[in-house]
Scaffold this motif. Structure first.
Motif, PDB file in Angstrom:
ATOM      1  N   ASN A   1       0.817  -1.211   0.000  1.00  0.00           N
ATOM      2  CA  ASN A   1       0.000   0.000   0.000  1.00  0.00           C
ATOM      3  C   ASN A   1       0.852   1.262   0.000  1.00  0.00           C
ATOM      4  O   ASN A   1       0.365   2.332   0.352  1.00  0.00           O
ATOM      5  CB  ASN A   1      -0.963  -0.003   1.194  1.00  0.00           C
ATOM      6  N   ASN A   2       2.112   1.119  -0.370  1.00  0.00           N
ATOM      7  CA  ASN A   2       2.989   2.278  -0.484  1.00  0.00           C
ATOM      8  C   ASN A   2       3.285   2.502  -1.970  1.00  0.00           C
ATOM      9  O   ASN A   2       4.109   1.812  -2.567  1.00  0.00           O
ATOM     10  CB  ASN A   2       4.293   2.008   0.292  1.00  0.00           C
ATOM     11  N   GLU A   3       2.566   3.466  -2.541  1.00  0.00           N
ATOM     12  CA  GLU A   3       2.628   3.676  -3.998  1.00  0.00           C
ATOM     13  C   GLU A   3       4.039   3.924  -4.497  1.00  0.00           C
ATOM     14  O   GLU A   3       4.470   3.361  -5.500  1.00  0.00           O
ATOM     15  CB  GLU A   3       1.781   4.893  -4.375  1.00  0.00           C
ATOM     16  N   GLU A   4       4.764   4.762  -3.744  1.00  0.00           N
ATOM     17  CA  GLU A   4       6.107   5.150  -4.202  1.00  0.00           C
ATOM     18  C   GLU A   4       7.039   3.933  -4.228  1.00  0.00           C
ATOM     19  O   GLU A   4       7.726   3.677  -5.217  1.00  0.00           O
ATOM     20  CB  GLU A   4       6.652   6.222  -3.262  1.00  0.00           C
ATOM     21  N   LEU A   5       7.036   3.151  -3.151  1.00  0.00           N
ATOM     22  CA  LEU A   5       7.924   1.977  -3.109  1.00  0.00           C
ATOM     23  C   LEU A   5       7.494   0.925  -4.128  1.00  0.00           C
ATOM     24  O   LEU A   5       8.325   0.222  -4.702  1.00  0.00           O
ATOM     25  CB  LEU A   5       7.946   1.364  -1.701  1.00  0.00           C
ATOM     26  N   MET A   6       6.189   0.840  -4.364  1.00  0.00           N
ATOM     27  CA  MET A   6       5.688  -0.190  -5.290  1.00  0.00           C
ATOM     28  C   MET A   6       6.049   0.107  -6.745  1.00  0.00           C
ATOM     29  O   MET A   6       6.069  -0.796  -7.571  1.00  0.00           O
ATOM     30  CB  MET A   6       4.171  -0.336  -5.151  1.00  0.00           C
ATOM     31  N   GLU A   7       6.369   1.389  -7.031  1.00  0.00           N
ATOM     32  CA  GLU A   7       6.738   1.732  -8.421  1.00  0.00           C
ATOM     33  C   GLU A   7       7.941   0.932  -8.895  1.00  0.00           C
ATOM     34  O   GLU A   7       8.057   0.601 -10.065  1.00  0.00           O
ATOM     35  CB  GLU A   7       7.077   3.229  -8.513  1.00  0.00           C
ATOM     36  N   THR A   8       8.852   0.633  -7.969  1.00  0.00           N
ATOM     37  CA  THR A   8      10.082  -0.086  -8.364  1.00  0.00           C
ATOM     38  C   THR A   8      10.155  -1.467  -7.719  1.00  0.00           C
ATOM     39  O   THR A   8      11.185  -2.135  -7.807  1.00  0.00           O
ATOM     40  CB  THR A   8      11.330   0.719  -7.941  1.00  0.00           C
ATOM     41  N   ASN A   9       9.078  -1.888  -7.067  1.00  0.00           N
ATOM     42  CA  ASN A   9       9.139  -3.173  -6.356  1.00  0.00           C
ATOM     43  C   ASN A   9       9.045  -4.358  -7.321  1.00  0.00           C
ATOM     44  O   ASN A   9       8.106  -4.458  -8.105  1.00  0.00           O
ATOM     45  CB  ASN A   9       7.996  -3.270  -5.341  1.00  0.00           C
ATOM     46  N   ILE A  10      10.033  -5.243  -7.242  1.00  0.00           N
ATOM     47  CA  ILE A  10       9.963  -6.500  -7.986  1.00  0.00           C
ATOM     48  C   ILE A  10       9.520  -7.556  -6.981  1.00  0.00           C
ATOM     49  O   ILE A  10      10.174  -7.766  -5.959  1.00  0.00           O
ATOM     50  CB  ILE A  10      11.346  -6.888  -8.553  1.00  0.00           C
ATOM     51  N   GLN A  11       8.423  -8.222  -7.287  1.00  0.00           N
ATOM     52  CA  GLN A  11       7.896  -9.197  -6.329  1.00  0.00           C
ATOM     53  C   GLN A  11       8.671 -10.519  -6.392  1.00  0.00           C
ATOM     54  O   GLN A  11       9.055 -10.973  -7.457  1.00  0.00           O
ATOM     55  CB  GLN A  11       6.427  -9.473  -6.627  1.00  0.00           C
TER      56      GLN A  11
END
Ligand SMILES: C[S@@+](CC[C@H](N)C(=O)[O-])C[C@H]1O[C@@H](n2cnc3c(N)ncnc32)[C@H](O)[C@@H]1O
Length: 213
Positions: A182-192
Motif C-alpha cells: 500500500n505504499n505507492e512510491e515503493l511499489m513503483e520499483t518493487n519487484i515481487q
C-alpha cells in the motif's frame, strides 16, 4: 522451503560453468571478471527460484547481480531461466551465505537483498536468522561503506526482530514500510518475489526495510 534436487539439475549445472559457481572461495576481489561489463554488484542471499533477481537483472542492466542460494533444487530453477535469457548481468552461486567474507573482498558489494528469509521462530534458532548479528558482521565486511541492506518479509516476528538487530548493530534506516503493497512510491520499483506473491494472494501484509551499514 525444502526443494528436492531435480534429476536434471546436476547436468545443467555442470554444463553451465559460465553462469554458476559451486566454489566461490577464489573469487574474492575478482567478481567483475564474471560479468560482461563492470558495474556495481548487488547480491541476493537466499534467492529461491530466482523470480526477484531475474526481474532485477532485467530492470537494471547497469547493475551486476549475484544470486546466492544454498539449495541445489532451488538454484537449478534460476539457472534454467538464465540459460534461456542469457542475462549478461546475472551470476549464480550455489553456496551458504555464512561464509560471505571468504567469497567477497571488503567493500566488493554495493547492496544486499534478503527476501522472505526463513523466520526460525524458536529462540534457540536465533543464530540461523539471516539478520542475526553474526550475519550482519559478514555483510558489513563485504558491502561498501554506506552500502545498503534491503529486507522484505511477511513475518511480523522476524521483521520486529530484524529491526532491533539492525538497530543494535548500528545501522541507519533509510526506509521502513509496514505495508509495502500500500505504499505507492515503493511499489513503483518493487519487484515481487515468489513468496511475496504467494503471501500477498493470501491477504498477508508485506514488511519492508532498507538500511545503511
Ligand atoms: C523462504 S525461501 C524464500 C525464497 C525467495 N527469496 C522468495 O522470496 O521467494 C528462503 C530461501 O533462502 C535460502 N537460504 C536460507 N539460508 C541460506 C543461506 N545461509 N545461504 C544461502 N541461501 C539460504 C533457502 O534455501 C530458501 O531457498
Amino acid at each position: 522451503m525444502r526443494l528436492r534436487n531435480k534429476p536434471w539439475s546436476k547436468k545443467l549445472i555442470e554444463e553451465n560453468p559460465d553462469y554458476i559457481l559451486l566454489d566461490p572461495t577464489d573469487m574474492a576481489g575478482r567478481w567483475q571478471e564474471r560479468f560482461e561489463k563492470q558495474h556495481p554488484i548487488q547480491l541476493e542471499l537466499g534467492s529461491g527460484k530466482g523470480q526477484f533477481i531475474i526481474g532485477m537483472a532485467q530492470m537494471y542492466p547497469e547493475i551486476n547481480f549475484i544470486a546466492m542460494e544454498v539449495q541445489e533444487g532451488a538454484i537449478a530453477f534460476i539457472l534454467r531461466s538464465q540459460v534461456e535469457l542469457q542475462l549478461p548481468n546475472l551470476q549464480l552461486v550455489l553456496a551458504n551465505g555464512r561464509k560471505l567474507d571468504e567469497y567477497f573482498a571488503e567493500n566488493e558489494l554495493d547492496k544486499m537483498f534478503l527476501n522472505f528469509s526463513d523466520p526460525w521462530p524458536k529462540t534457540r534458532h536465533e543464530k540461523r536468522r539471516l539478520t542475526y548479528k553474526d550475519f550482519l558482521k559478514q555483510y558489513k565486511k563485504v558491502v561498501k561503506n554506506d552500502g545498503y541492506l534491503q529486507f522484505k518479509t511477511d513475518n511480523q516476528g522476524l521483521f520486529e526482530y530484524s529491526l532491533a538487530s539492525l538497530n543494535n548493530f548500528g545501522m541507519k534506516y533509510q526506509r521502513i514500510s509496514l505495508d509495502l503493497h500500500n505504499n505507492e512510491e515503493l511499489m513503483e520499483t518493487n519487484i515481487q518475489t515468489e513468496y511475496e506473491q504467494k503471501f500477498t494472494k493470501k491477504g498477508q501484509r508485506i514488511y519492508y526495510l532498507n538500511a545503511q551499514f
